[in-house]
Design a protein around this motif. Structure first.
Motif, PDB file in Angstrom:
ATOM      1  N   GLU A 164      37.233  22.862  70.655  1.00 38.73           N
ATOM      2  CA  GLU A 164      37.465  21.420  70.798  1.00 38.73           C
ATOM      3  C   GLU A 164      36.238  20.589  70.422  1.00 38.73           C
ATOM      4  N   LYS A 165      35.513  21.021  69.394  1.00 38.24           N
ATOM      5  CA  LYS A 165      34.366  20.268  68.892  1.00 38.24           C
ATOM      6  C   LYS A 165      34.598  19.801  67.458  1.00 38.24           C
ATOM      7  N   GLY A 166      35.866  19.672  67.090  1.00 34.29           N
ATOM      8  CA  GLY A 166      36.201  19.281  65.730  1.00 34.29           C
ATOM      9  C   GLY A 166      36.095  17.783  65.496  1.00 34.29           C
ATOM     10  N   ILE A 167      36.312  17.378  64.257  1.00 40.21           N
ATOM     11  CA  ILE A 167      36.110  15.982  63.861  1.00 40.21           C
ATOM     12  C   ILE A 167      37.388  15.157  63.903  1.00 40.21           C
ATOM     13  N   ASN A 168      38.538  15.786  64.116  1.00 42.87           N
ATOM     14  CA  ASN A 168      39.792  15.020  64.112  1.00 42.87           C
ATOM     15  C   ASN A 168      40.138  14.542  65.517  1.00 42.87           C
ATOM     16  N   PHE A 169      40.403  13.259  65.636  1.00 45.01           N
ATOM     17  CA  PHE A 169      40.732  12.666  66.930  1.00 45.01           C
ATOM     18  C   PHE A 169      42.240  12.670  67.186  1.00 45.01           C
ATOM     19  N   ASN A 170      42.997  13.121  66.197  1.00 47.98           N
ATOM     20  CA  ASN A 170      44.452  13.124  66.303  1.00 47.98           C
ATOM     21  C   ASN A 170      45.018  14.393  65.677  1.00 47.98           C
ATOM     22  N   GLU A 171      46.272  14.688  65.983  1.00 43.02           N
ATOM     23  CA  GLU A 171      46.934  15.832  65.369  1.00 43.02           C
ATOM     24  C   GLU A 171      46.920  15.662  63.851  1.00 43.02           C
ATOM     25  N   THR A 172      46.561  16.734  63.165  1.00 41.54           N
ATOM     26  CA  THR A 172      46.387  16.659  61.716  1.00 41.54           C
ATOM     27  C   THR A 172      47.011  17.879  61.049  1.00 41.54           C
ATOM     28  N   ILE A 173      47.731  17.649  59.969  1.00 41.35           N
ATOM     29  CA  ILE A 173      48.264  18.739  59.153  1.00 41.35           C
ATOM     30  C   ILE A 173      47.692  18.590  57.751  1.00 41.35           C
ATOM     31  N   ILE A 174      47.105  19.666  57.236  1.00 39.41           N
ATOM     32  CA  ILE A 174      46.561  19.651  55.876  1.00 39.41           C
ATOM     33  C   ILE A 174      47.367  20.629  55.029  1.00 39.41           C
ATOM     34  N   THR A 175      47.875  20.150  53.915  1.00 42.89           N
ATOM     35  CA  THR A 175      48.673  20.975  53.013  1.00 42.89           C
ATOM     36  C   THR A 175      48.039  20.959  51.631  1.00 42.89           C
ATOM     37  N   LYS A 176      47.964  22.136  51.021  1.00 38.51           N
ATOM     38  CA  LYS A 176      47.356  22.252  49.693  1.00 38.51           C
ATOM     39  C   LYS A 176      48.406  22.618  48.649  1.00 38.51           C
ATOM     40  N   PHE A 177      48.388  21.880  47.547  1.00 40.01           N
ATOM     41  CA  PHE A 177      49.178  22.187  46.365  1.00 40.01           C
ATOM     42  C   PHE A 177      48.191  22.505  45.243  1.00 40.01           C
ATOM     43  N   SER A 178      48.500  23.484  44.432  1.00 37.70           N
ATOM     44  CA  SER A 178      47.622  23.823  43.316  1.00 37.70           C
ATOM     45  C   SER A 178      48.455  24.038  42.061  1.00 37.70           C
ATOM     46  N   LYS A 179      48.160  23.267  41.043  1.00 37.93           N
ATOM     47  CA  LYS A 179      48.881  23.332  39.772  1.00 37.93           C
ATOM     48  C   LYS A 179      50.393  23.236  39.986  1.00 37.93           C
ATOM     49  N   GLY A 180      50.772  22.328  40.859  1.00 33.58           N
ATOM     50  CA  GLY A 180      52.183  22.053  41.069  1.00 33.58           C
ATOM     51  C   GLY A 180      52.888  22.945  42.053  1.00 33.58           C
ATOM     52  N   LYS A 181      52.158  23.882  42.670  1.00 34.86           N
ATOM     53  CA  LYS A 181      52.794  24.809  43.599  1.00 34.86           C
ATOM     54  C   LYS A 181      52.256  24.609  45.015  1.00 34.86           C
ATOM     55  N   LEU A 182      53.148  24.736  45.974  1.00 36.41           N
ATOM     56  CA  LEU A 182      52.771  24.648  47.379  1.00 36.41           C
ATOM     57  C   LEU A 182      52.046  25.928  47.769  1.00 36.41           C
ATOM     58  N   LYS A 183      50.777  25.805  48.174  1.00 32.20           N
ATOM     59  CA  LYS A 183      49.958  26.981  48.455  1.00 32.20           C
ATOM     60  C   LYS A 183      49.867  27.319  49.938  1.00 32.20           C
ATOM     61  N   MET A 184      49.538  26.347  50.760  1.00 27.79           N
ATOM     62  CA  MET A 184      49.350  26.627  52.181  1.00 27.79           C
ATOM     63  C   MET A 184      49.353  25.337  52.976  1.00 27.79           C
ATOM     64  N   SER A 185      49.559  25.488  54.278  1.00 32.91           N
ATOM     65  CA  SER A 185      49.524  24.350  55.179  1.00 32.91           C
ATOM     66  C   SER A 185      48.933  24.818  56.498  1.00 32.91           C
ATOM     67  N   GLU A 186      48.131  23.966  57.129  1.00 32.82           N
ATOM     68  CA  GLU A 186      47.533  24.309  58.416  1.00 32.82           C
ATOM     69  C   GLU A 186      47.657  23.131  59.376  1.00 32.82           C
TER      70      GLU A 186
END
Length: 212
Positions: A164-186
């Motif tokens: 609990e020492k992270g920089i986000n003050f709110n719930e956050t979802i990060i999703t990565k697309f690479s060259k038009g393709k869905l790669k990952m989400s966290e």
């Protein structure tokens, strides 16, 4: 004319979501994105030793699962905030030759608000950042800027903190697309996004009202 250009751009891009019917491509990407999000939540629920956090993850999983199962068997909710965002930016995401990140931020104050960042990064690590806020009916652009920060260089899961020492003050979802393709989400619960992600300066450039 605009619709013709939209269809042509899809047909010219030999990508995973480049279907002859652009609506089907949009629908597929929307459902795939939700499935990847569920997988990320399941991983967090299985890995945490904190019962409160586990319950939070499980509640999110149940909420997403109910809607997803209904949409797969019946009709997609084209008014869902994720769907509306994809509808506005589908062509740019699937035609990108570099990395595209979508960062979803859910702010819980007296009312729930949603802010999304769409970040395009080229091979020179120059990033174009567009920030949007949902007004209850549609996404409104609030900021646009470029930066040359080195961010999100590693697998997204490496940026998750249990302390609990992270920089986000709110719930956050990060999703990565690479060259038009869905790669990952966290999925990052409050204060679980490591500063090593390199996003702090980008967050700081967006009005702090949307993050704190």
């Amino acid at each position: 004319m605009i619709q013709s250009l939209f269809l042509l751009s899809l047909l010219l891009c030999p990508l995973e979501y480049n279907l002859s019917n652009p609506i089907k491509g949009l629908d597929k990407l929307y459902l795939d994105w939700k499935k990847v999000t569920i997988q990320a939540l399941e991983k967090r629920a299985n890995n945490t030793t904190d019962s409160l956090k586990r319950n939070t993850f499980l509640n999110r999983i149940n909420a997403v699962n109910v809607v997803t199962q209904k949409e797969e068997s019946m009709k997609i909710d084209t008014l869902a905030i994720r769907y509306l965002l994809l509808k506005d930016h589908f062509t740019n995401i699937i035609s990108s030759k570099g990395d595209v990140f979508i960062i979803e931020i859910k702010t819980m104050t007296s009312a729930i608000s949603f802010t999304d960042l769409i970040i395009h990064r080229n091979d020179n690590h120059i990033a174009i950042v567009d920030a949007f806020r949902f007004n209850g009916k549609k996404w409104i652009a609030i900021q646009h800027f470029s930066c040359d920060e080195y961010f999100l260089q590693e697998n997204l899961s490496t940026y998750y903190l249990e302390n609990e020492k992270g920089i986000n003050f709110n719930e956050t979802i990060i999703t990565k697309f690479s060259k038009g393709k869905l790669k990952m989400s966290e999925y990052f619960i409050t204060k679980s996004l490591s500063s090593k992600c390199g996003l702090q300066n980008i967050f700081d450039k967006v009005d702090q009202y949307y993050y704190k």
